[in-house]
Design an enzyme around this catalytic site. Structure first.
Site, short mmCIF file in Angstrom:
data_model
loop_
_atom_site.label_atom_id
_atom_site.label_comp_id
_atom_site.label_asym_id
_atom_site.label_seq_id
_atom_site.Cartn_x
_atom_site.Cartn_y
_atom_site.Cartn_z
CD GLU B 60 28.13 28.91 50.78
OE1 GLU B 60 28.37 27.73 50.41
OE2 GLU B 60 28.81 29.55 51.35
CG HIS B 129 34.69 37.87 48.38
ND1 HIS B 129 35.58 36.85 48.18
CD2 HIS B 129 34.06 37.31 49.70
CE1 HIS B 129 35.86 35.93 48.95
NE2 HIS B 129 35.08 35.99 49.94
#
Lengths: 322, 325
Positions: B60, B129
């Protein structure tokens, strides 16, 4: 370095001296509180900046670090604008907003020094993508230190650059110290350069105080990158002459080690001797270069001191646009 | 007008911008043949090839860094972080680098980068999430924060984001990708900093963005049955914020309910409430109500998950509490 012209060698020597004298001046200005905040001089590491930036072209990019004055000067930065920035003036490279750690210049393809250790490494990946997409053979040099090579982004970035065969030359300036942590105690493998094998790229471990060796290694890595062979990792071993910053006496450093590097491995003195031995320059030439550079640096201080401070009203207007 | 899914509107915006500007490219995880976790990029790898649809390793920080570096050197990348929860892995690149580069280099460099991501609860994907982390980015000077609710808004705002010369956090919501909404065939863009009145009303102003716009519309329908008329203001972009639109609505209704899925502590909702109190206190006929998520990691169990975020019933309750006064 046999194929390098006499003129180019002289230019490199001048750049080495320019960086050395500039850094000495900044330390002086720091000690007299004209420069404040943080200052990370690159004294002792000049050959890496000059060797690397001389081995690429003006169209190639560099990504720098918190110890980045040498990289800027080697890439051709204007000393007046640099000094004005260090003094926080409106005429500085960053309009007084950035200081020592954030100097950047689009024209020079200098994508910024960086206040975060390792912060520039992922950015070099993007510049690498850009060069690859442009398809015109440009390359990126990404400078970082031994400390940054222990940072997570080092792994992500070198892996990604290699997967996509990006034209990036990763140059680790191993100056032995990340603030006070010695790289002998912080890097798990013997050399930072050994890490290249994890990323499927060539790794070089070189004497970073030897300008010729730096130049030739970077030249080879750049040629490989331009041919589409992807990135390389170069560990240029050097030594940070001072502490982390001018107020750090470096109590954690070994005195014999420091003496050895200053006496035997001074990159400026050694390159000077080399060019004299080659009959390219004389003592008189050196004196002339020193005089010219002293004038440039004195002029930059004068320019900076006479420059206006950033305007508060303008700042308050600019804030509204952020 | 034709109606298309939210994710299809994203795809259309991306295609239009990639077709008109060769400097626009996509970078992120599983955006190749897989088409992105929510299939917004379905088929784009075939259309544009791997040079412009860069399918990366799970890295990321390097994805955002790659976006920044390409943006600094003439491109307009759209970097995707699959879940907003994963922006935690890239905060240096977003906060210390992208947000500050233009300012701290004295405008020498700029970062035309869009970071597309999505957040929110409701899908049983638990605490790592399901977060709503917009307040983190809202807090950082130098970032724009866009949170579109409808197909129309997401298309027009994404096109604007791509054309913006500064970094934009483009935050979608995982529960609305399949929502259909009207989107004209012809090209359009939506300016940043311009709120949209999602429903006009007289008695109370409801400030809501992203998925909470739909919860608020549902609540407004319920309240209408009791004769309470709600005006729903969707800011669409949190930075820049159309505070004038909110103030002007509050001046009309005299009452404000601020709705946010994000937990309340340190939230955008709290800041909106503070701003309205400062700017329009004299126009308020009742205290401002905040309807926000609970201060909890989002639980997996469906009953607990639903209990941790606001619903139409919570908004109805809050409106009734202040309309009585």
């Amino acid at each position: 370095m046999t194929n390098i012209s006499k003129e180019a060698k002289i230019e490199m020597l001048k750049k080495l001296i320019e960086i050395r004298r500039f850094e000495e001046k900044t330390v002086q200005l720091y000690q007299t509180a004209k420069i404040w905040g943080y200052l990370h001089p690159s004294l002792g590491q000049e050959a890496i900046a000059v060797g690397a930036c001389s081995a690429i072209t003006g169209d190639d990019y560099i990504v720098s670090t918190h110890r980045g004055h040498g990289h800027c000067i080697a890439k051709g930065a204007n000393l007046n604008l640099m000094m004005a920035e260090l003094l926080g003036k409106a005429t500085g490279y960053c309009k007084g907003r950035g200081g020592s750690m954030h100097i950047a210049d689009t024209e020079l393809k200098m994508l910024g020094a960086n206040g975060i250790v390792g912060g520039g490494i992922p950015i070099s990946v993007g510049a690498g993508f850009s060069c690859k997409m442009d398809g015109n053979g440009k390359v990126v040099i990404c400078f970082f230190g031994d400390g940054a090579s222990n940072n997570g982004v080092f792994h992500e970035s070198l892996n990604m650059a290699s997967v996509f065969k990006l034209p990036v030359i990763y140059i680790c300036e191993n100056n032995l110290y990340a603030i006070s942590m010695c790289s002998r105690e912080s890097v798990a493998c013997k050399n930072v350069g050994d890490r290249a094998s994890s990323y499927g790229m060539p790794g070089y471990i070189i004497d970073g105080n030897d300008l010729t060796e730096v130049y030739e290694t970077v030249k080879k890595a750049a040629d490989d990158a331009r041919k589409g062979n992807g990135p390389s990792l170069i560990e240029a071993q050097t030594y940070r002459w001072g502490g982390h910053h001018p107020n750090d006496p470096g109590a954690y450093k070994d005195k014999e080690e420091a003496d050895y590097y200053k006496k035997e491995k001074d990159p400026v003195v050694n390159f000077k001797k080399k060019l004299m031995a080659e009959g390219i320059i004389t003592d008189r030439d050196i004196d002339k270069f020193e005089d010219e550079i002293k004038k440039m640096i004195d002029d930059s201080v004068k320019f900076a001191e006479e420059s206006p401070e950033p305007e508060l009203d303008k700042f308050l207007e600019e804030v509204k646009q952020i | 007008m034709r109606e298309i899914e939210y994710r299809e509107a994203i795809r259309e915006a991306v295609i239009e911008e990639m077709d008109s500007d060769e400097k626009v490219f996509l970078i992120g995880e599983d955006i190749g043949v897989y088409g992105g976790a929510f299939r917004a990029y379905k088929g784009l790898i075939d259309k544009y090839g791997p040079e412009r649809v860069i399918n990366t390793p799970i890295s990321e920080a390097a994805i955002i860094g790659a976006g920044i570096g390409a943006a600094l050197t003439g491109y307009r990348p759209i970097a995707e972080i699959m879940f907003i929860d994963f922006t935690t892995l890239t905060m240096d690149q977003i906060v210390n680098q992208a947000a500050k580069i233009r300012y701290m280099t004295g405008d020498s460099l700029n970062v035309p980068l869009v970071i597309r991501t999505q957040g929110g609860a409701g899908r049983g994907v638990a605490a790592q999430h399901s977060q709503s982390l917009e307040a983190w980015f809202y807090h950082v000077p130098g970032l724009k924060v866009v949170m579109p609710a409808t197909s129309y808004d997401v298309k027009g705002l994404l096109k604007t984001a791509i054309r913006d010369d500064n970094p934009v956090m483009f935050i979608e919501h995982k529960m609305i990708y399949l929502n259909k909404g009207p989107v004209p065939e012809e090209e359009y863009t939506i300016p940043f900093g311009k709120a949209d009145i999602k429903r006009e009303g007289e008695d109370v102003t409801i400030f809501a963005y992203s998925n909470m716009v739909f919860k608020s519309l549902e609540a407004a329908g319920e309240l209408q049955k009791d004769g309470i008329s709600c005006e729903i203001i969707d800011p669409r972009t949190l930075v820049p914020l159309d505070i004038e639109a909110i103030i002007s609505s509050v001046k009309k209704t005299g009452r404000l309910v601020v709705v946010s899925e994000a937990c309340r502590r340190g939230s955008v909702a709290s800041d909106i409430s503070a701003m309205v109190t400062e700017e329009a206190f004299d126009f308020l006929d009742a205290p401002i109500k905040i309807v926000a998520g609970l201060n909890t990691p989002i639980p997996y169990n469906s009953t607990l998950e639903q209990a941790s975020i606001p619903h139409a019933a919570d908004i109805v309750k809050a409106v009734k509490e202040i309309v009585k006064k």
